[in-house]
Design a protein around this motif. Structure first.
Motif, mmCIF file in Angstrom:
data_model
loop_
_atom_site.group_PDB
_atom_site.id
_atom_site.type_symbol
_atom_site.label_atom_id
_atom_site.label_comp_id
_atom_site.label_asym_id
_atom_site.label_seq_id
_atom_site.Cartn_x
_atom_site.Cartn_y
_atom_site.Cartn_z
ATOM 1 N N LEU A 12 0.825 -1.201 0.000
ATOM 2 C CA LEU A 12 0.000 0.000 0.000
ATOM 3 C C LEU A 12 0.866 1.261 0.000
ATOM 4 O O LEU A 12 0.553 2.234 -0.694
ATOM 5 N N CYS A 13 1.971 1.242 0.745
ATOM 6 C CA CYS A 13 2.870 2.408 0.748
ATOM 7 C C CYS A 13 3.518 2.600 -0.620
ATOM 8 O O CYS A 13 3.729 3.738 -1.057
ATOM 9 N N GLY A 14 3.823 1.500 -1.302
ATOM 10 C CA GLY A 14 4.335 1.610 -2.670
ATOM 11 C C GLY A 14 3.311 2.223 -3.594
ATOM 12 O O GLY A 14 3.635 3.077 -4.437
ATOM 13 N N VAL A 15 2.053 1.800 -3.446
ATOM 14 C CA VAL A 15 0.975 2.375 -4.261
ATOM 15 C C VAL A 15 0.817 3.867 -3.971
ATOM 16 O O VAL A 15 0.640 4.678 -4.895
ATOM 17 N N MET A 16 0.909 4.243 -2.699
ATOM 18 C CA MET A 16 0.779 5.663 -2.350
ATOM 19 C C MET A 16 1.944 6.474 -2.912
ATOM 20 O O MET A 16 1.768 7.650 -3.273
ATOM 21 N N THR A 17 3.112 5.860 -3.007
ATOM 22 C CA THR A 17 4.234 6.533 -3.666
ATOM 23 C C THR A 17 3.865 6.872 -5.110
ATOM 24 O O THR A 17 4.124 7.981 -5.600
ATOM 25 N N GLY A 18 3.263 5.897 -5.796
ATOM 26 C CA GLY A 18 2.819 6.127 -7.166
ATOM 27 C C GLY A 18 1.735 7.179 -7.258
ATOM 28 O O GLY A 18 1.728 8.001 -8.183
ATOM 29 N N VAL A 19 0.808 7.166 -6.312
ATOM 30 C CA VAL A 19 -0.263 8.169 -6.304
ATOM 31 C C VAL A 19 0.322 9.566 -6.124
ATOM 32 O O VAL A 19 -0.018 10.503 -6.860
ATOM 33 N N LEU A 73 -5.690 -2.231 -4.077
ATOM 34 C CA LEU A 73 -6.402 -2.505 -5.323
ATOM 35 C C LEU A 73 -7.361 -1.383 -5.677
ATOM 36 O O LEU A 73 -7.482 -0.991 -6.842
ATOM 37 N N VAL A 74 -8.051 -0.852 -4.677
ATOM 38 C CA VAL A 74 -9.029 0.209 -4.926
ATOM 39 C C VAL A 74 -8.342 1.483 -5.410
ATOM 40 O O VAL A 74 -8.745 2.091 -6.415
ATOM 41 N N ILE A 75 -7.286 1.895 -4.716
ATOM 42 C CA ILE A 75 -6.623 3.161 -5.037
ATOM 43 C C ILE A 75 -5.939 3.103 -6.400
ATOM 44 O O ILE A 75 -5.954 4.076 -7.164
ATOM 45 N N SER A 76 -5.340 1.954 -6.721
ATOM 46 C CA SER A 76 -4.615 1.823 -7.990
ATOM 47 C C SER A 76 -5.506 1.437 -9.152
ATOM 48 O O SER A 76 -5.049 1.433 -10.306
ATOM 49 N N GLY A 77 -6.764 1.097 -8.853
ATOM 50 C CA GLY A 77 -7.629 0.613 -9.930
ATOM 51 C C GLY A 77 -7.221 -0.759 -10.407
ATOM 52 O O GLY A 77 -7.463 -1.099 -11.578
ATOM 53 N N THR A 78 -6.594 -1.541 -9.551
ATOM 54 C CA THR A 78 -6.104 -2.910 -9.811
ATOM 55 C C THR A 78 -4.993 -2.963 -10.858
ATOM 56 O O THR A 78 -4.664 -4.033 -11.359
ATOM 57 N N LYS A 79 -4.418 -1.803 -11.202
ATOM 58 C CA LYS A 79 -3.364 -1.768 -12.220
ATOM 59 C C LYS A 79 -2.075 -1.197 -11.632
ATOM 60 O O LYS A 79 -2.112 -0.341 -10.740
ATOM 61 N N PRO A 80 -0.925 -1.664 -12.130
ATOM 62 C CA PRO A 80 0.343 -1.095 -11.658
ATOM 63 C C PRO A 80 0.439 0.388 -11.978
ATOM 64 O O PRO A 80 -0.123 0.862 -12.965
ATOM 65 N N GLN A 131 3.227 -2.020 -7.601
ATOM 66 C CA GLN A 131 2.374 -3.170 -7.889
ATOM 67 C C GLN A 131 1.323 -3.305 -6.791
ATOM 68 O O GLN A 131 1.666 -3.434 -5.614
ATOM 69 N N PRO A 132 0.035 -3.293 -7.154
ATOM 70 C CA PRO A 132 -1.014 -3.302 -6.122
ATOM 71 C C PRO A 132 -1.325 -4.670 -5.538
ATOM 72 O O PRO A 132 -2.132 -4.775 -4.613
ATOM 73 N N VAL A 133 -0.731 -5.722 -6.081
ATOM 74 C CA VAL A 133 -1.003 -7.073 -5.587
ATOM 75 C C VAL A 133 0.243 -7.630 -4.918
ATOM 76 O O VAL A 133 1.362 -7.174 -5.151
ATOM 77 N N GLY A 134 0.027 -8.628 -4.079
ATOM 78 C CA GLY A 134 1.146 -9.272 -3.400
ATOM 79 C C GLY A 134 1.304 -8.752 -1.989
ATOM 80 O O GLY A 134 0.449 -8.053 -1.443
ATOM 81 N N GLY A 135 2.424 -9.091 -1.391
ATOM 82 C CA GLY A 135 2.718 -8.643 -0.036
ATOM 83 C C GLY A 135 2.418 -9.678 1.016
ATOM 84 O O GLY A 135 3.113 -9.758 2.027
ATOM 85 N N MET A 136 1.354 -10.468 0.815
ATOM 86 C CA MET A 136 1.040 -11.495 1.792
ATOM 87 C C MET A 136 2.129 -12.561 1.787
ATOM 88 O O MET A 136 2.479 -13.100 0.740
ATOM 89 N N GLY A 137 2.633 -12.870 2.925
ATOM 90 C CA GLY A 137 3.745 -13.812 3.051
ATOM 91 C C GLY A 137 5.023 -13.117 3.484
ATOM 92 O O GLY A 137 5.867 -13.720 4.141
ATOM 93 N N LEU A 138 5.164 -11.842 3.105
ATOM 94 C CA LEU A 138 6.345 -11.090 3.526
ATOM 95 C C LEU A 138 6.383 -10.897 5.037
ATOM 96 O O LEU A 138 7.448 -10.850 5.639
#
Length: 334
Positions: free
Chosen positions: A91-98, A152-159, A256-263
């Motif tokens: 999510l922080c990566g997505v916010m960087t993109g935003v 997913l919501v903020i990025s529109g499910t797209k990188p 990338q808006p997907v992933g992260g689970m497992g880290l």
């Protein structure tokens, strides 16, 4: 004269700070010996393991996991847990993109905003745990799902690509040593390691983290504002999540808006392998760094030796179980 029972004597010795420090050092040395053994094993198992490019790949992987683990060390030392760091990082990566792509912020502002957003995630976790009294497992599990959905919501499910900021990828990939590839991201990890070690070992934040993890009730009775310090600890861990999210986005030059689970499991495993107790009250940054390297080397080595993905997960899972079991044995010994 009445003699002191042997069990009481053993208990007194176990609670001696010097004895505890020695045991902690032994645990770190065992982790370091394990790291060396794994390195030697994979160097013989595959001719591609000890190549410069592969070693750089290991360091890059250890950087992201290691930064997450640095913040997680504070949380676990205080007797808590944080399952939201993986999706929070995404999510922080997505916010960087935003901030940088959608809103047109300069790179420095976008990076700063994303790191502070990570701190906000940590603050919300701390509020839910310290003020609302939610169990850390439930509070951070909920945040894990919230962060995953918001990405997913903020990025529109797209990188989100950093086309207008091509130099952003240098934050992770730029080589700081002329003629040799030593990524800037690894240097940032090393600097953060020193900072985290000082904060945990030399400041009031670390002192209260150990105190709360050892005996929260006694700490509160001594006049310490446990709620405030829990908020501080989780917010600090969130800042590390924000930094990891920025570096992960820089490495790929995209959010990338997907992933992260497992880290989060890898980070927790790194912390526990390094000697930090899941019961709280004991741990070190040096051990966490060694644990992060073990996880990165093990994962990379299994991949290089062509071990199937499903068996890689089995091996890493077994390592986590062994680390937790050793922690339980160590606790029984004290």
């Amino acid at each position: 004269m009445t003699s002191i029972p042997a069990k009481v004597t053993a208990k007194i010795s176990a609670n001696n700070p010097i004895v505890a420090r020695i045991r902690g050092s032994v645990q770190q040395l065992l982790a370091l010996a394990s790291l060396i053994a794994i390195l030697v094993f994979f160097s013989f198992a595959s001719p591609y393991f000890f190549t410069p490019s592969n070693l750089v790949g290991i360091l890059m992987a250890a950087t992201v996991t290691g930064i997450l683990a640095l913040g997680t060390t504070f949380v676990i030392v205080s007797g808590g847990i944080d399952l939201s760091i993986g999706t929070g990082m995404i999510l922080c990566g997505v916010m960087t993109g935003v901030f940088m792509t959608y809103w047109g912020w300069p790179a420095w502002a976008g990076v700063t905003g994303a790191i502070l957003f990570g701190g906000l995630i940590g603050f919300v976790n701390g509020f839910n745990i310290a003020v609302l009294r939610l169990p850390p497992f439930i509070a951070t599990l909920g945040m894990m799902l919230v962060a995953s959905g918001l990405s997913l919501v903020i990025s529109g499910t797209k990188p989100i690509y950093f086309k207008e900021h091509p130099d952003f990828q240098l934050l992770m990939n730029y080589s700081v040593i002329p003629g040799a590839r030593f990524p800037l991201g690894v240097l940032i990890f090393l600097i953060l390691t020193v900072v985290a070690a000082i904060v945990l070992g030399k400041t009031i934040v670390g002192r209260y983290a150990f105190s709360i993890g050892s005996n929260e009730a006694a700490t509160a009775l001594s006049g310490v504002n446990v709620v405030r310090w829990k908020l501080t600890i989780y917010t600090l861990a969130g800042l590390f999540v924000g930094i990891a999210g920025v570096l992960a986005a820089s490495r790929l030059s995209s959010a990338q808006p997907v992933g992260g689970m497992g880290l989060e499991l890898e980070a927790i495993a790194a912390v526990v392998i390094g000697g930090t107790s899941l019961q709280g009250g004991r741990g070190s940054i040096a051990g966490t760094v060694v644990g992060a390297l073990i996880v990165a080397v093990l994962t990379n080595g299994l991949r290089v030796t062509a071990v199937p993905q499903e068996w890689q997960s089995v091996v890493v899972g077994c390592v986590i179980l062994v680390a937790v079991y050793v922690d339980m044995l160590r606790r029984k010994g004290t």
